[in-house]
Design a protein around this motif. Structure first.
Motif, PDB file in Angstrom:
ATOM      1  N   VAL A   6       0.941  -0.994  -0.030  1.00  0.00           N
ATOM      2  CA  VAL A   6      -0.022   0.077   0.035  1.00  0.00           C
ATOM      3  C   VAL A   6       0.891   1.318  -0.089  1.00  0.00           C
ATOM      4  O   VAL A   6       0.685   2.129  -0.654  1.00  0.00           O
ATOM      5  CB  VAL A   6      -0.992  -0.066   1.250  1.00  0.00           C
ATOM      6  CG1 VAL A   6      -1.723   1.291   1.140  1.00  0.00           C
ATOM      7  CG2 VAL A   6      -1.664  -1.229   1.258  1.00  0.00           C
ATOM      8  N   ARG A   7       1.805   1.253   1.074  1.00  0.00           N
ATOM      9  CA  ARG A   7       2.778   2.347   0.942  1.00  0.00           C
ATOM     10  C   ARG A   7       3.482   2.767  -0.417  1.00  0.00           C
ATOM     11  O   ARG A   7       3.629   3.858  -0.514  1.00  0.00           O
ATOM     12  CB  ARG A   7       3.993   1.875   2.075  1.00  0.00           C
ATOM     13  CG  ARG A   7       4.264   3.368   2.908  1.00  0.00           C
ATOM     14  CD  ARG A   7       4.895   2.850   4.072  1.00  0.00           C
ATOM     15  NE  ARG A   7       4.517   1.745   4.720  1.00  0.00           N
ATOM     16  CZ  ARG A   7       4.287   1.408   6.061  1.00  0.00           C
ATOM     17  NH1 ARG A   7       4.896   2.197   6.650  1.00  0.00           N
ATOM     18  NH2 ARG A   7       3.638   0.173   6.429  1.00  0.00           N
ATOM     19  N   LEU A   8       3.928   1.585  -1.169  1.00  0.00           N
ATOM     20  CA  LEU A   8       4.657   1.984  -2.253  1.00  0.00           C
ATOM     21  C   LEU A   8       3.656   2.233  -3.325  1.00  0.00           C
ATOM     22  O   LEU A   8       4.035   3.525  -3.972  1.00  0.00           O
ATOM     23  CB  LEU A   8       5.152   0.460  -2.717  1.00  0.00           C
ATOM     24  CG  LEU A   8       6.435  -0.149  -2.435  1.00  0.00           C
ATOM     25  CD1 LEU A   8       6.649  -1.293  -3.071  1.00  0.00           C
ATOM     26  CD2 LEU A   8       7.383   1.137  -2.588  1.00  0.00           C
ATOM     27  N   CYS A  52      -3.035  11.193  18.109  1.00  0.00           N
ATOM     28  CA  CYS A  52      -2.619   9.967  17.796  1.00  0.00           C
ATOM     29  C   CYS A  52      -1.073  10.095  17.902  1.00  0.00           C
ATOM     30  O   CYS A  52      -0.182   9.058  18.307  1.00  0.00           O
ATOM     31  CB  CYS A  52      -2.947   9.444  16.731  1.00  0.00           C
ATOM     32  SG  CYS A  52      -4.694   9.371  16.665  1.00  0.00           S
ATOM     33  N   HIS A  53      -0.431  11.294  17.033  1.00  0.00           N
ATOM     34  CA  HIS A  53       1.006  11.322  17.049  1.00  0.00           C
ATOM     35  C   HIS A  53       1.792  11.922  18.053  1.00  0.00           C
ATOM     36  O   HIS A  53       2.104  13.227  18.051  1.00  0.00           O
ATOM     37  CB  HIS A  53       1.251  12.127  15.490  1.00  0.00           C
ATOM     38  CG  HIS A  53       1.009  10.912  14.437  1.00  0.00           C
ATOM     39  ND1 HIS A  53       1.829  10.286  13.856  1.00  0.00           N
ATOM     40  CD2 HIS A  53      -0.323  11.035  13.728  1.00  0.00           C
ATOM     41  CE1 HIS A  53       1.426   9.665  12.728  1.00  0.00           C
ATOM     42  NE2 HIS A  53      -0.038  10.235  12.485  1.00  0.00           N
ATOM     43  N   ARG A  54       1.790  11.213  19.207  1.00  0.00           N
ATOM     44  CA  ARG A  54       2.536  11.825  20.305  1.00  0.00           C
ATOM     45  C   ARG A  54       3.060  10.793  21.115  1.00  0.00           C
ATOM     46  O   ARG A  54       2.639   9.618  21.017  1.00  0.00           O
ATOM     47  CB  ARG A  54       1.501  12.609  21.302  1.00  0.00           C
ATOM     48  CG  ARG A  54       0.370  11.746  21.852  1.00  0.00           C
ATOM     49  CD  ARG A  54      -0.479  12.538  22.517  1.00  0.00           C
ATOM     50  NE  ARG A  54      -1.934  11.965  22.908  1.00  0.00           N
ATOM     51  CZ  ARG A  54      -2.070  11.296  23.877  1.00  0.00           C
ATOM     52  NH1 ARG A  54      -1.339  10.917  24.776  1.00  0.00           N
ATOM     53  NH2 ARG A  54      -3.405  10.640  23.895  1.00  0.00           N
ATOM     54  N   GLY A  57       1.078   7.749  22.269  1.00  0.00           N
ATOM     55  CA  GLY A  57      -0.206   7.708  21.372  1.00  0.00           C
ATOM     56  C   GLY A  57      -0.377   6.415  20.438  1.00  0.00           C
ATOM     57  O   GLY A  57       0.681   5.706  20.289  1.00  0.00           O
ATOM     58  N   VAL A  58      -1.305   6.324  19.729  1.00  0.00           N
ATOM     59  CA  VAL A  58      -1.310   5.073  18.713  1.00  0.00           C
ATOM     60  C   VAL A  58      -0.637   4.978  17.635  1.00  0.00           C
ATOM     61  O   VAL A  58      -0.449   4.061  16.983  1.00  0.00           O
ATOM     62  CB  VAL A  58      -3.155   4.652  18.540  1.00  0.00           C
ATOM     63  CG1 VAL A  58      -3.828   4.555  19.808  1.00  0.00           C
ATOM     64  CG2 VAL A  58      -3.629   6.051  17.664  1.00  0.00           C
ATOM     65  N   ALA A  59      -0.116   6.158  17.225  1.00  0.00           N
ATOM     66  CA  ALA A  59       0.714   6.321  16.012  1.00  0.00           C
ATOM     67  C   ALA A  59       2.091   5.999  16.260  1.00  0.00           C
ATOM     68  O   ALA A  59       2.660   6.295  17.114  1.00  0.00           O
ATOM     69  CB  ALA A  59       0.303   7.757  15.211  1.00  0.00           C
ATOM     70  N   PRO A  60       2.929   5.386  15.310  1.00  0.00           N
ATOM     71  CA  PRO A  60       4.246   5.194  15.264  1.00  0.00           C
ATOM     72  C   PRO A  60       5.112   6.162  15.767  1.00  0.00           C
ATOM     73  O   PRO A  60       6.225   6.077  16.151  1.00  0.00           O
ATOM     74  CB  PRO A  60       4.528   4.515  14.087  1.00  0.00           C
ATOM     75  CG  PRO A  60       3.581   4.680  13.227  1.00  0.00           C
ATOM     76  CD  PRO A  60       2.367   5.290  13.875  1.00  0.00           C
ATOM     77  N   SER A  62       5.975  10.794  16.812  1.00  0.00           N
ATOM     78  CA  SER A  62       5.185  11.913  17.299  1.00  0.00           C
ATOM     79  C   SER A  62       5.494  13.272  16.484  1.00  0.00           C
ATOM     80  O   SER A  62       6.488  12.986  15.594  1.00  0.00           O
ATOM     81  CB  SER A  62       6.132  12.370  18.654  1.00  0.00           C
ATOM     82  OG  SER A  62       5.349  13.484  19.142  1.00  0.00           O
ATOM     83  N   LEU A  63       4.563  13.994  16.496  1.00  0.00           N
ATOM     84  CA  LEU A  63       4.533  15.307  15.553  1.00  0.00           C
ATOM     85  C   LEU A  63       4.508  16.570  16.299  1.00  0.00           C
ATOM     86  O   LEU A  63       3.904  17.501  15.982  1.00  0.00           O
ATOM     87  CB  LEU A  63       3.391  15.244  14.613  1.00  0.00           C
ATOM     88  CG  LEU A  63       3.617  14.035  13.346  1.00  0.00           C
ATOM     89  CD1 LEU A  63       2.512  14.166  12.670  1.00  0.00           C
ATOM     90  CD2 LEU A  63       4.825  14.418  12.636  1.00  0.00           C
ATOM     91  N   LEU A  64       5.087  16.417  17.785  1.00  0.00           N
ATOM     92  CA  LEU A  64       4.935  17.356  18.535  1.00  0.00           C
ATOM     93  C   LEU A  64       5.664  18.491  18.530  1.00  0.00           C
ATOM     94  O   LEU A  64       5.545  19.818  19.039  1.00  0.00           O
ATOM     95  CB  LEU A  64       4.847  16.852  20.022  1.00  0.00           C
ATOM     96  CG  LEU A  64       3.667  16.340  20.402  1.00  0.00           C
ATOM     97  CD1 LEU A  64       3.886  15.672  21.985  1.00  0.00           C
ATOM     98  CD2 LEU A  64       2.326  17.384  20.823  1.00  0.00           C
ATOM     99  N   MET A  79       0.614  11.403   2.635  1.00  0.00           N
ATOM    100  CA  MET A  79      -0.727  11.238   3.336  1.00  0.00           C
ATOM    101  C   MET A  79      -1.744  12.013   3.398  1.00  0.00           C
ATOM    102  O   MET A  79      -2.995  11.526   3.436  1.00  0.00           O
ATOM    103  CB  MET A  79      -0.341  10.563   4.909  1.00  0.00           C
ATOM    104  CG  MET A  79       0.643   9.552   5.024  1.00  0.00           C
ATOM    105  SD  MET A  79       0.433   8.065   3.867  1.00  0.00           S
ATOM    106  CE  MET A  79      -0.633   7.064   5.045  1.00  0.00           C
ATOM    107  N   VAL A  80      -1.265  13.398   3.454  1.00  0.00           N
ATOM    108  CA  VAL A  80      -2.603  14.345   3.324  1.00  0.00           C
ATOM    109  C   VAL A  80      -3.313  14.417   2.338  1.00  0.00           C
ATOM    110  O   VAL A  80      -4.358  14.554   2.123  1.00  0.00           O
ATOM    111  CB  VAL A  80      -2.319  15.499   4.301  1.00  0.00           C
ATOM    112  CG1 VAL A  80      -1.780  15.272   5.674  1.00  0.00           C
ATOM    113  CG2 VAL A  80      -1.186  16.324   3.426  1.00  0.00           C
ATOM    114  N   ARG A  81      -2.369  14.471   1.369  1.00  0.00           N
ATOM    115  CA  ARG A  81      -2.836  14.827  -0.161  1.00  0.00           C
ATOM    116  C   ARG A  81      -3.725  13.342  -0.639  1.00  0.00           C
ATOM    117  O   ARG A  81      -4.733  13.720  -1.194  1.00  0.00           O
ATOM    118  CB  ARG A  81      -1.486  14.769  -1.125  1.00  0.00           C
ATOM    119  CG  ARG A  81      -1.841  15.406  -2.336  1.00  0.00           C
ATOM    120  CD  ARG A  81      -0.674  14.565  -3.493  1.00  0.00           C
ATOM    121  NE  ARG A  81       0.414  15.490  -3.302  1.00  0.00           N
ATOM    122  CZ  ARG A  81       0.637  16.506  -3.820  1.00  0.00           C
ATOM    123  NH1 ARG A  81      -0.342  17.326  -4.671  1.00  0.00           N
ATOM    124  NH2 ARG A  81       2.012  17.039  -3.734  1.00  0.00           N
TER     125      ARG A  81
END
Ligand code: HEC
Length: 469
Positions: A6-8, A52-54, A57-60, A62-64, A79-81
């Motif tokens: 999927v990622r590819l 989630c991104h911390r 959190g549940v995501a792999p 952090s985006l803090l 991912m956002v696009r």
């Protein structure tokens, strides 16, 4: 394996988009200054990603902070696009949802322009990131009750999947409890492929709680109903026993109801806990906990989980249940790209729908929930055009929807068992309906309250010594 494919695909699409974006920009006469993390991106990420991104959190990751976000700039852009993050799959044309997580087009454009410009940090300081309680739970206060697996820890194999199994436990309650929020939390992220809990009024007929292999050939553990001759009870599906309460997948596993609404956990109830565990790729043990938060005030309605499959049509033909209530669902043929399954539910009382929750496995393609009123008027209340089996999302209506008795609720689902489905582990085989991760399921869940079942009225009747009519 599946995830990396999927990622590819996503990465390739993103790379093409980056090239196109660069061409557009070089043609522009007066390019606007690039957005920066501190000024433009941080507010979007703090509001939409860091729940989630911390850390914890549940995501792999952090985006803090800028330092944490910058190395992921390219992946973030893709991912956002692709609208793959934040995870949200409802068609915006139908319904308004209070837990909607989608970004606006303007927010997406800002993040894309930032990443394309080399992910600049910018001057000044970003806004303060939101603070999270360090309870490890998603609610800001610690749970009122924590349930552990009856055997504590499960020893995971060094690799591969553990067959799905179900364990039972008596609720440790002295009185009935109204539960307003529930969270399921595994100690090892990625070790729980999915898990479900239901409440049953009793153990299966003729069994007592004992110790036995949790699946054929599996480890001998507590929490297995056994017959007098020592034979363990085996379930086809956990959902067949009692009222489904929660279905967990990574990233999910949390539900919270508005004030005045709660689920009833009876003091005599049993929890049936279905688990599909997978090895994180090394020998490890996993604990799974369920946190329950009681309603602070007496609720006025009990939230019930219903499913839209009173009658089921497969490819246009009605599937009639046998004497045990089991339906012999035909297999989804290998390669079938749009196998239709439709469920209906006749509404016999005035109800209010609070949330919908489509559940399918890897061949799930789409699901649509439609209400048909007694006068024939139809309304789509949720459409999930691109179902993602890795995100079992409960779509909570911004305004609960009243449905009059005599209405019909219909759930239209489709399955894609072809190679075009990026989640399909094996397009070459027919797929049966059943409990294993590799089987399919069709469960259009509804969270409803029955309008007439007003608990305030019932309490008053009780005080006055009047029974229910
Ligand atoms: C509800 C929780 C949640 C939210 C909200 C969320 N993410 Fe994620 N994110 C995850 C999880 C979990 C993963 C791990 C992969 C997966 O399970 O899909 C992930 C993976 C990612 C990845 C890595 C994808 C890959 O496989 O390379 C990126 C990049 C990402 N998220 C960016 C974001 C951004 C940007 C936002 C906000 C706009 C966001 N996420 C919001 C839970 C979330």
């Amino acid at each position: 394996m599946r995830g990396s494919t999927v990622r590819l695909v996503v990465a390739a699409a993103g790379a093409a988009a980056v090239v196109a974006g660069a061409m557009v920009r070089s043609a522009a006469q007066n390019p606007a200054p690039a957005p920066t993390f501190n000024r433009h991106v941080a507010p979007i990420v703090f509001a939409n990603c860091v729940p989630c991104h911390r850390p914890g959190g549940v995501a792999p990751f952090s985006l803090l902070s800028y330092d944490e976000a910058q190395p992921h700039a390219e992946a973030i852009e893709v991912m956002v696009r692709e609208r793959a993050m934040p995870p949200w799959y409802a068609d915006p044309a139908f319904g308004e949802f209070k837990n909607a997580r989608a970004l606006t087009q303007a927010q997406i454009d800002t993040i894309v322009a930032w990443a394309d410009a080399g992910a600049p940090e910018g001057d000044g300081r970003p806004p303060d990131p939101p603070r999270f309680e360090q309870t490890g739970w998603r609610m800001s206060r610690a749970p009122d009750l924590v349930l552990d697996l009856p055997f504590g820890e499960f020893q995971l194999p060094p690799q591969g999947e553990v067959p799905t199994f179900t364990v039972w436990m008596k609720l440790p309650l002295r009185d009935d409890r109204w539960v307003q929020a529930i969270e399921m939390r595994p100690s090892v992220r990625g070790a729980v492929h999915h898990s479900s809990i239901s409440l049953a009024p009793d153990l299966p007929l003729g069994t007592r709680l004992g110790r036995a292999p949790v699946f054929t050939g599996g480890p001998v553990l507590d929490g297995v109903p056994v017959y007098d001759d020592g034979r363990p009870f085996r379930t086809a599906t956990a959902e067949a026993f009692g009222m489904p309460i929660m279905f967990y997948v990574p990233g999910g596993g949390f539900m919270q109801f508005a004030d005045g609404l709660a689920k009833r956990f009876g003091r005599d109830d049993w929890v049936t806990w279905g688990l599909h565990l997978i090895s994180p790729g090394r020998p490890d043990t996993v604990r799974v906990q369920i946190g329950l938060w009681y309603a602070r005030r007496e609720p006025h309605h009990e939230v019930k989980t219903w499913t839209v499959n009173q009658t089921v049509l497969v490819d246009g033909k009605a599937i009639v249940p046998d004497a045990n209530g089991r339906r012999a669902m035909p297999d989804i043929p290998a390669g079938a790209s749009s196998w239709a399954v439709t469920g209906t539910l006749k509404v016999e009382e005035d109800i209010t729908i609070h949330a919908m929750w489509p559940h399918m496995h890897y061949r799930g393609k789409d699901m649509r929930f439609v209400v048909t009123q007694p006068n024939g008027r139809q309304e789509t209340i949720l459409n999930v055009p691109h179902y993602n089996p890795h995100w079992q999302i409960m779509y909570e209506l911004a305004r609960p929807l009243g449905v009059r008795r005599g209405s019909t609720i219909t759930a239209y689902g489709h399955y894609d068992n072809s190679a075009a489905n990026p989640h399909n582990p094996d397009p070459g085989v027919p797929v049966r309906f059943g409990p294993q991760g590799t089987d399919e399921m069709f469960i259009p869940f509804l969270e409803v309250t029955v309008d007439d079942e007003d608990l305030r009225f019932e309490r008053q009747q009780e005080l006055l010594g009047i029974g229910r009519p």
